[in-house]
Design a protein around this motif. Structure first.
Motif, PDB file in Angstrom:
ATOM      1  N   LYS A 157     -22.790  -2.945  -1.839  1.00 42.46           N
ATOM      2  CA  LYS A 157     -21.925  -3.744  -0.967  1.00 42.46           C
ATOM      3  C   LYS A 157     -22.739  -4.677  -0.073  1.00 42.46           C
ATOM      4  O   LYS A 157     -23.679  -4.244   0.591  1.00 42.46           O
ATOM      5  CB  LYS A 157     -21.074  -2.823  -0.096  1.00 42.46           C
ATOM      6  CG  LYS A 157     -20.125  -1.931  -0.886  1.00 42.46           C
ATOM      7  CD  LYS A 157     -19.346  -1.011   0.051  1.00 42.46           C
ATOM      8  CE  LYS A 157     -18.498  -0.027  -0.725  1.00 42.46           C
ATOM      9  NZ  LYS A 157     -19.302   0.926  -1.535  1.00 42.46           N
ATOM     10  N   HIS A 161     -23.682 -13.193   5.948  1.00 44.44           N
ATOM     11  CA  HIS A 161     -23.520 -13.514   7.363  1.00 44.44           C
ATOM     12  C   HIS A 161     -24.749 -14.263   7.867  1.00 44.44           C
ATOM     13  O   HIS A 161     -25.873 -13.955   7.488  1.00 44.44           O
ATOM     14  CB  HIS A 161     -23.342 -12.200   8.148  1.00 44.44           C
ATOM     15  CG  HIS A 161     -23.052 -12.413   9.598  1.00 44.44           C
ATOM     16  ND1 HIS A 161     -21.967 -13.140  10.031  1.00 44.44           N
ATOM     17  CD2 HIS A 161     -23.708 -11.990  10.714  1.00 44.44           C
ATOM     18  CE1 HIS A 161     -21.968 -13.149  11.362  1.00 44.44           C
ATOM     19  NE2 HIS A 161     -23.005 -12.476  11.794  1.00 44.44           N
ATOM     20  N   HIS A 167     -31.792 -12.186   8.316  1.00 43.16           N
ATOM     21  CA  HIS A 167     -31.373 -11.182   7.340  1.00 43.16           C
ATOM     22  C   HIS A 167     -32.083 -11.389   6.013  1.00 43.16           C
ATOM     23  O   HIS A 167     -32.453 -12.499   5.662  1.00 43.16           O
ATOM     24  CB  HIS A 167     -29.860 -11.241   7.132  1.00 43.16           C
ATOM     25  CG  HIS A 167     -29.100 -10.942   8.379  1.00 43.16           C
ATOM     26  ND1 HIS A 167     -29.129  -9.703   8.974  1.00 43.16           N
ATOM     27  CD2 HIS A 167     -28.290 -11.717   9.151  1.00 43.16           C
ATOM     28  CE1 HIS A 167     -28.374  -9.733  10.062  1.00 43.16           C
ATOM     29  NE2 HIS A 167     -27.864 -10.943  10.201  1.00 43.16           N
ATOM     30  N   ILE A 195     -18.405  -7.289  11.631  1.00 45.01           N
ATOM     31  CA  ILE A 195     -19.747  -6.950  11.138  1.00 45.01           C
ATOM     32  C   ILE A 195     -19.989  -5.450  11.309  1.00 45.01           C
ATOM     33  O   ILE A 195     -20.479  -4.768  10.386  1.00 45.01           O
ATOM     34  CB  ILE A 195     -20.829  -7.780  11.876  1.00 45.01           C
ATOM     35  CG1 ILE A 195     -20.678  -9.278  11.557  1.00 45.01           C
ATOM     36  CG2 ILE A 195     -22.227  -7.294  11.524  1.00 45.01           C
ATOM     37  CD1 ILE A 195     -21.028  -9.667  10.141  1.00 45.01           C
ATOM     38  N   SER A 196     -19.604  -4.911  12.470  1.00 42.80           N
ATOM     39  CA  SER A 196     -19.760  -3.463  12.689  1.00 42.80           C
ATOM     40  C   SER A 196     -18.911  -2.677  11.697  1.00 42.80           C
ATOM     41  O   SER A 196     -19.373  -1.698  11.103  1.00 42.80           O
ATOM     42  CB  SER A 196     -19.315  -3.080  14.108  1.00 42.80           C
ATOM     43  OG  SER A 196     -20.025  -3.819  15.051  1.00 42.80           O
ATOM     44  N   ALA A 198     -17.969  -3.476   8.779  1.00 44.74           N
ATOM     45  CA  ALA A 198     -18.533  -3.541   7.432  1.00 44.74           C
ATOM     46  C   ALA A 198     -19.809  -2.695   7.317  1.00 44.74           C
ATOM     47  O   ALA A 198     -19.978  -1.947   6.343  1.00 44.74           O
ATOM     48  CB  ALA A 198     -18.821  -4.991   7.049  1.00 44.74           C
ATOM     49  N   THR A 199     -20.683  -2.795   8.295  1.00 45.89           N
ATOM     50  CA  THR A 199     -21.939  -2.033   8.180  1.00 45.89           C
ATOM     51  C   THR A 199     -21.656  -0.528   8.240  1.00 45.89           C
ATOM     52  O   THR A 199     -22.293   0.249   7.533  1.00 45.89           O
ATOM     53  CB  THR A 199     -22.959  -2.449   9.268  1.00 45.89           C
ATOM     54  OG1 THR A 199     -22.329  -2.393  10.543  1.00 45.89           O
ATOM     55  CG2 THR A 199     -23.438  -3.873   9.041  1.00 45.89           C
ATOM     56  N   GLU A 200     -20.656  -0.119   9.032  1.00 46.39           N
ATOM     57  CA  GLU A 200     -20.265   1.302   9.056  1.00 46.39           C
ATOM     58  C   GLU A 200     -19.775   1.777   7.686  1.00 46.39           C
ATOM     59  O   GLU A 200     -19.814   2.966   7.385  1.00 46.39           O
ATOM     60  CB  GLU A 200     -19.137   1.536  10.082  1.00 46.39           C
ATOM     61  CG  GLU A 200     -19.636   1.600  11.513  1.00 46.39           C
ATOM     62  CD  GLU A 200     -18.504   1.391  12.526  1.00 46.39           C
ATOM     63  OE1 GLU A 200     -17.320   1.510  12.129  1.00 46.39           O
ATOM     64  OE2 GLU A 200     -18.814   1.082  13.694  1.00 46.39           O
ATOM     65  N   ARG A 201     -19.257   0.844   6.902  1.00 47.14           N
ATOM     66  CA  ARG A 201     -18.733   1.190   5.576  1.00 47.14           C
ATOM     67  C   ARG A 201     -19.744   0.928   4.454  1.00 47.14           C
ATOM     68  O   ARG A 201     -19.374   0.823   3.286  1.00 47.14           O
ATOM     69  CB  ARG A 201     -17.428   0.429   5.320  1.00 47.14           C
ATOM     70  CG  ARG A 201     -16.248   1.087   6.023  1.00 47.14           C
ATOM     71  CD  ARG A 201     -15.096   0.152   6.271  1.00 47.14           C
ATOM     72  NE  ARG A 201     -14.051   0.838   7.029  1.00 47.14           N
ATOM     73  CZ  ARG A 201     -14.086   1.039   8.346  1.00 47.14           C
ATOM     74  NH1 ARG A 201     -15.103   0.604   9.043  1.00 47.14           N
ATOM     75  NH2 ARG A 201     -13.096   1.681   8.954  1.00 47.14           N
ATOM     76  N   PHE A 203     -21.796  -1.730   3.984  1.00 48.20           N
ATOM     77  CA  PHE A 203     -22.129  -3.106   3.600  1.00 48.20           C
ATOM     78  C   PHE A 203     -23.471  -3.482   4.224  1.00 48.20           C
ATOM     79  O   PHE A 203     -23.688  -3.254   5.412  1.00 48.20           O
ATOM     80  CB  PHE A 203     -21.055  -4.093   4.093  1.00 48.20           C
ATOM     81  CG  PHE A 203     -19.823  -4.128   3.243  1.00 48.20           C
ATOM     82  CD1 PHE A 203     -19.652  -5.108   2.274  1.00 48.20           C
ATOM     83  CD2 PHE A 203     -18.835  -3.163   3.407  1.00 48.20           C
ATOM     84  CE1 PHE A 203     -18.511  -5.126   1.491  1.00 48.20           C
ATOM     85  CE2 PHE A 203     -17.692  -3.185   2.615  1.00 48.20           C
ATOM     86  CZ  PHE A 203     -17.524  -4.162   1.658  1.00 48.20           C
ATOM     87  N   GLN A 204     -24.325  -4.084   3.404  1.00 44.01           N
ATOM     88  CA  GLN A 204     -25.602  -4.571   3.895  1.00 44.01           C
ATOM     89  C   GLN A 204     -25.450  -6.052   4.254  1.00 44.01           C
ATOM     90  O   GLN A 204     -24.917  -6.838   3.450  1.00 44.01           O
ATOM     91  CB  GLN A 204     -26.651  -4.402   2.788  1.00 44.01           C
ATOM     92  CG  GLN A 204     -28.017  -4.887   3.173  1.00 44.01           C
ATOM     93  CD  GLN A 204     -29.079  -4.535   2.124  1.00 44.01           C
ATOM     94  OE1 GLN A 204     -28.769  -3.933   1.089  1.00 44.01           O
ATOM     95  NE2 GLN A 204     -30.324  -4.906   2.392  1.00 44.01           N
ATOM     96  N   VAL A 205     -25.897  -6.420   5.454  1.00 40.25           N
ATOM     97  CA  VAL A 205     -25.815  -7.823   5.866  1.00 40.25           C
ATOM     98  C   VAL A 205     -26.917  -8.616   5.161  1.00 40.25           C
ATOM     99  O   VAL A 205     -28.086  -8.239   5.219  1.00 40.25           O
ATOM    100  CB  VAL A 205     -25.957  -7.970   7.402  1.00 40.25           C
ATOM    101  CG1 VAL A 205     -25.789  -9.432   7.811  1.00 40.25           C
ATOM    102  CG2 VAL A 205     -24.935  -7.107   8.127  1.00 40.25           C
TER     103      VAL A 205
END
Lengths: 236, 236
Positions: A157, A161, A167, A195-196, A198-201, A203-205
């Motif tokens: 994922k 961004h 990044h 963004i938070s 997604a990253t909690e789930r 997802f890599q930024v």
């Protein structure tokens, strides 16, 4: 040879719908007995002969059938539609040409468009599928709020961004031969909350390059990057 | 901060042209003293203050200047323009966003367009350059017959072509950190004569994927592929 679309060809529906029939008979002036290719958007090609050149309902008889080869990876894009609809139509056309498995439209905090009709987008996708010689149509999912959307399981994922931090580029972190889920935001980008979220789930930024890309360009660039990384790892 | 274009800023032309001035004063309602960024399309950024908010000729004073970092590779596309002009405008916009150094328009045996005005394409490129935060504008070359065109020296040369033979994919044969020259044909593809002409001049025939791409999609996909291959070889 001209290609037509009949989504239920594998289930025995061996005629073209009114629009495709009209095109076959009135524009291309095909006659009974002419050879055609029919694709069903589900990965199947049918070599067929036109039976009845009725301009409202062309029937055909299937001679042979084969399938579009499956890839060892799949690409699923979730993207906030742009305010300008042309840009989304263009993106769907281009993504169908280069190949994408599904597009989920999402509504984000900074979205400039919260309503989207899929019908015109499907027409663009069908036309691009036929044009590019594909038999598989991307699945387009109705727009829904990002917060209520659930990414596919067992995918790598990524969330595209741009901010002040540096990044990693998508091309540097992607592993070949996986299923991918890529999230692309609206014109104004993602909110810090998103963004938070997604990253909690998981997802890599990631970044897609050194400069800002428009939403629709980012969607295409991300998919194209995933294809390139996978093709350089192909064995042949 | 809003970005404006003044191609001669480095030579001391410290005012905006009429169109840019009007946009600054009438649309954005900028005032004397406001901070702006000016790019010259040649790789330079100027941080500046607006001096005189004359809607026909905004003058500015330069505070500082820096340059867009140079890449260790360059991409030069030669392409037959499509019959539909919108597709070329779209391609120039997208190529400017993802990055291309020059575009040479060429007239091929099967070309469906033999005349092309660069002015509208330059406007698209300028807008995309500002939008993406770049300072370098692609060079657009007037259309000329393929047979009278000479590819750049010291480039890795590719011609994108689909036929019954199975060509190597561009992503598999490109070497990083080079200058590249990519040739993309019109809707009807290249003639056999053109393929011979190109291979005799050192062009390698390559594919861009397993399916047909439209001309403008092929131009973008080729450039994006070259970027991806180069970014994965970056050291940082």
């Amino acid at each position: 040879m001209t290609t037509f679309y009949q989504p239920n060809a594998a289930d025995g529906t061996h005629f073209l719908d009114e629009e495709e029939s009209r095109h076959a008979v009135k524009v291309l002036r095909l006659q009974s007995g002419n050879s055609i290719t029919v694709v069903d958007g589900k990965g199947n090609y049918f070599q067929a002969h036109l039976q009845d050149n009725n301009p409202k309902r062309c029937s055909f008889s299937v001679i042979s059938q084969h399938s579009q080869p499956l890839l060892p990876y799949s690409i699923h894009l979730a993207i906030a539609p742009t305010k300008n609809l042309d840009r989304m139509e263009w993106m769907v056309e281009k993504l169908t040409e280069v190949g994408v498995d599904s597009i989920q439209f999402v509504e984000c905090d900074y979205s400039e468009r919260r309503v989207l009709k899929l019908q015109r987008l499907y027409r663009k996708a069908i036309s691009a599928m036929k044009q590019s010689g594909r038999a598989l149509l991307p699945v387009l999912h109705e727009i829904r709020p990002l917060s209520s959307w659930k990414a596919l399981d067992n995918t790598q994922k990524f969330i595209a961004h741009i901010d002040d931090s540096h990044h990693q580029l998508l091309s540097k972190v992607v592993s070949p031969n996986k299923s991918y889920q890529v999230l692309v935001g609206p014109e104004g980008g993602f909110s810090p909350t998103e963004i938070s979220w997604a990253t909690e789930r998981g997802f890599q930024v990631v970044g897609l390059g050194d400069f800002r890309l428009r939403t629709e360009t980012a969607g295409l660039a991300a998919c194209q990057t995933l294809h390139v990384i996978n093709t350089i790892h192909r064995s042949e």
